[in-house]
Motif scaffolding. Sequence first.
Motif, PDB file in Angstrom:
ATOM      1  N   ASN A  83       0.768  -1.281  -0.009  1.00  0.00           N
ATOM      2  CA  ASN A  83       0.064  -0.042   0.116  1.00  0.00           C
ATOM      3  C   ASN A  83       0.899   1.232   0.045  1.00  0.00           C
ATOM      4  N   LYS A  84       1.823   1.231   0.749  1.00  0.00           N
ATOM      5  CA  LYS A  84       2.877   2.414   0.841  1.00  0.00           C
ATOM      6  C   LYS A  84       3.553   2.602  -0.552  1.00  0.00           C
ATOM      7  N   LYS A  85       3.898   1.396  -1.184  1.00  0.00           N
ATOM      8  CA  LYS A  85       4.808   1.672  -2.382  1.00  0.00           C
ATOM      9  C   LYS A  85       4.112   2.153  -3.658  1.00  0.00           C
ATOM     10  N   MET A  86       2.638   1.433  -3.632  1.00  0.00           N
ATOM     11  CA  MET A  86       1.585   1.744  -4.480  1.00  0.00           C
ATOM     12  C   MET A  86       0.695   2.938  -4.144  1.00  0.00           C
ATOM     13  N   ASP A  87       1.321   4.049  -3.499  1.00  0.00           N
ATOM     14  CA  ASP A  87       0.300   5.364  -3.454  1.00  0.00           C
ATOM     15  C   ASP A  87       0.021   5.609  -4.603  1.00  0.00           C
TER      16      ASP A  87
END
Length: 186
Positions: A83-87
């Motif tokens: 989730n953090k990487k695919m903001d």
Amino acid sequence: MASLFKKKTVDDVIKEQSKELRSTQRQITRDRTALEKQEKQMELEIKKMAKSGNKEACKILAKQLVQLRKQKNRTYATMQAVNKKMDPQKTLKTMQDFQKENMKMGMTEDMINDTLDDIFDESGDEEESQDIVNQVLDEIGIEISGKMVRAPAAGKNVPGATAASSKGATISDDEIERQLRALGVD
């Protein structure tokens, strides 16, 4: 020059990434659900072994349960990392920056091509082409510049032309040879 890369819109890329993200999230959720089921089964198995008095089996199952819980916690950490990487906002900004740079590169390429075309057009291509034509014509025995200027025009300037046409007589071989010598042809 045509671009080598297929151009995608920002929306297309975001849709693809969102689709991949949802797919990854569903797979992680399935894995986590399966781990939770295994955890409950192990807890039941540990209770069953404890009631029967089998402490050794309880220890082995307890170690497996600890490993299973660690694995389950890693799936949560993985989900947070994804989730953090695919903001989506960061992805959108990255794609917009990429699209802007791609447009700049295309404009720069067009400017370079136009400049090169101008340089090559001004570099004397016409003079060189004319020189090649003259060389080829010289090789086959036709000289355009020098002899064509000195050639007499038909009609009044040709000696005997009016006399021959009015008399209906033919021009003698001597007259033809004299005219060829005047033209510079041997």
